[in-house]
Each structure stands twice: as C-alpha cells, then as structure tokens.
Design a protein around this motif. Structure first.
Motif, PDB file in Angstrom:
ATOM      1  N   CYS A   1       0.930  -1.300  -0.018  1.00 25.13           N
ATOM      2  CA  CYS A   1      -0.010  -0.007  -0.028  1.00 25.13           C
ATOM      3  C   CYS A   1       0.903   1.221  -0.164  1.00 25.13           C
ATOM      4  CB  CYS A   1      -0.706   0.029   1.066  1.00 25.13           C
ATOM      5  SG  CYS A   1      -2.256  -1.311   1.137  1.00 25.13           S
ATOM      6  N   TRP A   2       0.237   2.417  -0.415  1.00 25.60           N
ATOM      7  CA  TRP A   2       0.894   3.495  -0.485  1.00 25.60           C
ATOM      8  C   TRP A   2       0.899   4.489   0.749  1.00 25.60           C
ATOM      9  CZ3 TRP A   2       4.256   4.644  -4.391  1.00 25.60           C
ATOM     10  CH2 TRP A   2       4.120   3.789  -5.627  1.00 25.60           C
ATOM     11  N   TYR A   3       1.965   4.925   1.224  1.00 26.15           N
ATOM     12  CA  TYR A   3       1.701   5.915   2.309  1.00 26.15           C
ATOM     13  C   TYR A   3       2.765   7.103   2.116  1.00 26.15           C
ATOM     14  CZ  TYR A   3       0.139   1.734   4.584  1.00 26.15           C
ATOM     15  OH  TYR A   3      -0.799   0.661   4.819  1.00 26.15           O
ATOM     16  N   ARG A   4       2.701   7.940   2.724  1.00 30.89           N
ATOM     17  CA  ARG A   4       3.508   9.132   3.012  1.00 30.89           C
ATOM     18  C   ARG A   4       4.772   8.942   3.680  1.00 30.89           C
ATOM     19  NH1 ARG A   4       0.890  14.470   5.336  1.00 30.89           N
ATOM     20  NH2 ARG A   4       0.961  13.174   7.097  1.00 30.89           N
ATOM     21  N   ALA A   5       6.037   9.449   2.956  1.00 32.63           N
ATOM     22  CA  ALA A   5       7.177   9.009   3.577  1.00 32.63           C
ATOM     23  C   ALA A   5       8.253  10.060   3.568  1.00 32.63           C
ATOM     24  CB  ALA A   5       7.673   7.545   2.972  1.00 32.63           C
ATOM     25  N   LYS A   6       9.258  10.102   4.049  1.00 32.72           N
ATOM     26  CA  LYS A   6      10.426  11.113   3.968  1.00 32.72           C
ATOM     27  C   LYS A   6      11.689  10.188   3.634  1.00 32.72           C
ATOM     28  CE  LYS A   6      12.860  14.161   6.751  1.00 32.72           C
ATOM     29  NZ  LYS A   6      13.105  14.631   8.178  1.00 32.72           N
ATOM     30  N   VAL A   7      12.459  10.620   2.878  1.00 31.69           N
ATOM     31  CA  VAL A   7      13.536   9.913   2.375  1.00 31.69           C
ATOM     32  C   VAL A   7      14.579  10.227   3.251  1.00 31.69           C
ATOM     33  CG1 VAL A   7      15.318   9.501   0.763  1.00 31.69           C
ATOM     34  CG2 VAL A   7      13.156  10.018  -0.188  1.00 31.69           C
ATOM     35  N   LEU A   8      15.152   9.127   3.886  1.00 22.33           N
ATOM     36  CA  LEU A   8      16.274   9.177   4.944  1.00 22.33           C
ATOM     37  C   LEU A   8      17.766   8.902   4.588  1.00 22.33           C
ATOM     38  CD1 LEU A   8      14.567   7.117   7.825  1.00 22.33           C
ATOM     39  CD2 LEU A   8      14.730   9.510   7.605  1.00 22.33           C
ATOM     40  N   LYS A   9      17.836   8.005   3.350  1.00 24.25           N
ATOM     41  CA  LYS A   9      19.019   7.767   2.711  1.00 24.25           C
ATOM     42  C   LYS A   9      18.924   7.021   1.511  1.00 24.25           C
ATOM     43  CE  LYS A   9      21.537   4.049   4.406  1.00 24.25           C
ATOM     44  NZ  LYS A   9      22.359   3.274   5.358  1.00 24.25           N
ATOM     45  N   ARG A  10      19.987   7.334   0.651  1.00 23.38           N
ATOM     46  CA  ARG A  10      19.875   6.602  -0.461  1.00 23.38           C
ATOM     47  C   ARG A  10      21.197   5.810  -0.610  1.00 23.38           C
ATOM     48  NH1 ARG A  10      20.121   9.122  -6.698  1.00 23.38           N
ATOM     49  NH2 ARG A  10      20.115   7.023  -7.627  1.00 23.38           N
ATOM     50  N   ASP A  11      21.073   4.578  -1.013  1.00 22.82           N
ATOM     51  CA  ASP A  11      22.409   3.714  -0.835  1.00 22.82           C
ATOM     52  C   ASP A  11      22.197   2.658  -2.069  1.00 22.82           C
ATOM     53  OD1 ASP A  11      24.891   2.643  -0.255  1.00 22.82           O
ATOM     54  OD2 ASP A  11      23.633   1.101   1.106  1.00 22.82           O
ATOM     55  N   LYS A  12      23.159   3.009  -3.154  1.00 23.61           N
ATOM     56  CA  LYS A  12      23.133   2.029  -4.114  1.00 23.61           C
ATOM     57  C   LYS A  12      21.975   1.886  -5.081  1.00 23.61           C
ATOM     58  CE  LYS A  12      26.739  -0.977  -1.895  1.00 23.61           C
ATOM     59  NZ  LYS A  12      27.052  -1.807  -1.196  1.00 23.61           N
ATOM     60  N   GLY A  13      21.289   3.070  -5.213  1.00 16.12           N
ATOM     61  CA  GLY A  13      19.996   2.971  -5.870  1.00 16.12           C
ATOM     62  C   GLY A  13      18.835   2.787  -5.101  1.00 16.12           C
ATOM     63  N   ASP A  14      18.860   2.390  -3.906  1.00 17.80           N
ATOM     64  CA  ASP A  14      17.587   2.097  -3.056  1.00 17.80           C
ATOM     65  C   ASP A  14      17.628   3.309  -2.269  1.00 17.80           C
ATOM     66  OD1 ASP A  14      16.757  -0.520  -4.494  1.00 17.80           O
ATOM     67  OD2 ASP A  14      18.222  -1.709  -2.855  1.00 17.80           O
ATOM     68  N   TYR A  15      16.302   3.417  -1.714  1.00 17.84           N
ATOM     69  CA  TYR A  15      16.011   4.671  -0.671  1.00 17.84           C
ATOM     70  C   TYR A  15      15.529   3.867   0.536  1.00 17.84           C
ATOM     71  CZ  TYR A  15      16.321   7.649  -4.689  1.00 17.84           C
ATOM     72  OH  TYR A  15      16.623   8.162  -5.725  1.00 17.84           O
ATOM     73  N   THR A  16      16.041   4.390   1.994  1.00 16.61           N
ATOM     74  CA  THR A  16      15.619   4.317   3.123  1.00 16.61           C
ATOM     75  C   THR A  16      14.442   5.297   3.194  1.00 16.61           C
ATOM     76  OG1 THR A  16      17.642   2.982   3.699  1.00 16.61           O
ATOM     77  CG2 THR A  16      16.205   3.732   5.539  1.00 16.61           C
ATOM     78  N   VAL A  17      13.235   4.880   3.481  1.00 21.47           N
ATOM     79  CA  VAL A  17      12.338   6.010   3.959  1.00 21.47           C
ATOM     80  C   VAL A  17      11.684   5.868   5.369  1.00 21.47           C
ATOM     81  CG1 VAL A  17      11.723   6.134   1.520  1.00 21.47           C
ATOM     82  CG2 VAL A  17      10.448   4.686   2.791  1.00 21.47           C
ATOM     83  N   PHE A  18      11.070   6.755   5.899  1.00 21.45           N
ATOM     84  CA  PHE A  18      10.571   6.847   7.121  1.00 21.45           C
ATOM     85  C   PHE A  18       9.075   7.092   7.009  1.00 21.45           C
ATOM     86  CE2 PHE A  18       8.867   9.682  10.697  1.00 21.45           C
ATOM     87  CZ  PHE A  18       9.041   8.743  11.767  1.00 21.45           C
ATOM     88  N   PHE A  19       8.087   6.348   7.165  1.00 20.30           N
ATOM     89  CA  PHE A  19       6.738   6.513   7.023  1.00 20.30           C
ATOM     90  C   PHE A  19       6.200   7.539   7.981  1.00 20.30           C
ATOM     91  CE2 PHE A  19       7.739   2.471   4.914  1.00 20.30           C
ATOM     92  CZ  PHE A  19       7.155   2.763   3.594  1.00 20.30           C
ATOM     93  N   LEU A  20       5.841   8.744   7.459  1.00 19.25           N
ATOM     94  CA  LEU A  20       5.347   9.712   8.291  1.00 19.25           C
ATOM     95  C   LEU A  20       4.251   9.552   9.257  1.00 19.25           C
ATOM     96  CD1 LEU A  20       5.870  12.451   5.659  1.00 19.25           C
ATOM     97  CD2 LEU A  20       7.469  12.174   7.606  1.00 19.25           C
ATOM     98  N   ASP A  21       3.144   8.777   8.949  1.00 18.29           N
ATOM     99  CA  ASP A  21       2.181   8.492   9.621  1.00 18.29           C
ATOM    100  C   ASP A  21       2.002   7.333  10.385  1.00 18.29           C
ATOM    101  OD1 ASP A  21       0.978  10.874   8.584  1.00 18.29           O
ATOM    102  OD2 ASP A  21       0.623   9.856   6.761  1.00 18.29           O
ATOM    103  N   TYR A  22       3.320   6.448  10.536  1.00 19.38           N
ATOM    104  CA  TYR A  22       3.190   5.207  11.036  1.00 19.38           C
ATOM    105  C   TYR A  22       4.630   5.113  12.032  1.00 19.38           C
ATOM    106  CZ  TYR A  22      -1.007   4.091   8.636  1.00 19.38           C
ATOM    107  OH  TYR A  22      -2.484   4.279   8.286  1.00 19.38           O
TER     108      TYR A  22
END
Length: 125
Positions: free
Chosen positions: A31-52
C-alpha cells in the motif's frame, strides 16, 4: 492516497533527494503511504513513514511524488521520530542486546499512556 499514487509508472526517472517527502509503497502490504527519504544507497532509498513511524528500504519504482494536497504543511505527520536521551547504541544487528532492549521497552510501554520530556531538539528529529 492509493488513488493519487498508484497511477502508471512515471515517464521520467524519479530520483528524490534525502529529506524529500513523497509517496512510498510499503513492502509488507503493498500500500501507498506518505514517507520521507532518510538515505539513498546503491540506488535504493531508506524511507521513514510519516504517519506510522516505521521504515523500509525501497527501489525507486516504489516511490512517487506527493500530491501537494497531502503535504505535511496541509496534514501533519501522525508519527513523530524521537530518540531516548543519553542512549548510545550501535547499528542494529540481529540477535544483539539492543534488539532485546527495544522489545522490552515496547512491551512495557505498548498500549499505555507515555509521558516524555524533551531534552534537546535536532533538525529533523
């Protein structure tokens, strides 16, 4: 959120910067959620889900720009990132003491009112 974010893949590459707020498709429930990008590493993104308050590591194909009607200035994040004061821990490793401590704290606090005192404020946390 699903109706806004789940359209066809973007025609151009979407490469958000660290700190960007966007739509992110969570791995466990798709499912889709609002998130904030914390880190980018080797083309992948670590995100923090703002509402959870949870995080995930996602491929760019699971990210979309956030519609302005869903911006954090319009709808406040429902999860607040915080840390325990004066606690210094290493990066999480499976089977480490930190994992046991986190489980113990979660068990003690889950479903109960918790009072917190702000010791310090840092940008972004």
């Amino acid at each position: 959120l699903a109706a806004i974010c789940s359209g066809p893949p973007l025609a151009t590459a979407f490469e958000p910067k660290v700190g960007a707020v966007l739509c992110a498709r969570f791995t466990q429930d798709d499912c889709w959620y609002r998130a904030k990008v914390l880190k980018r590493d080797k083309g992948d993104y670590t995100v923090f889900f703002l509402d959870y308050g949870n995080t995930d590591v996602l491929a760019p194909s699971r990210l979309r720009p956030l519609d302005p009607s869903l911006a954090t200035s319009v709808i406040s994040p429902q999860a607040v990132e915080c840390r325990l004061a004066y606690l210094i821990v290493e990066e999480p490793n499976p089977g480490s003491d930190g994992e046991d401590a986190a489980v113990a704290l979660g068990t003690a606090a889950w479903g109960k009112p918790v009072v917190a005192r702000v010791e310090d404020r840092q940008a972004g946390v």
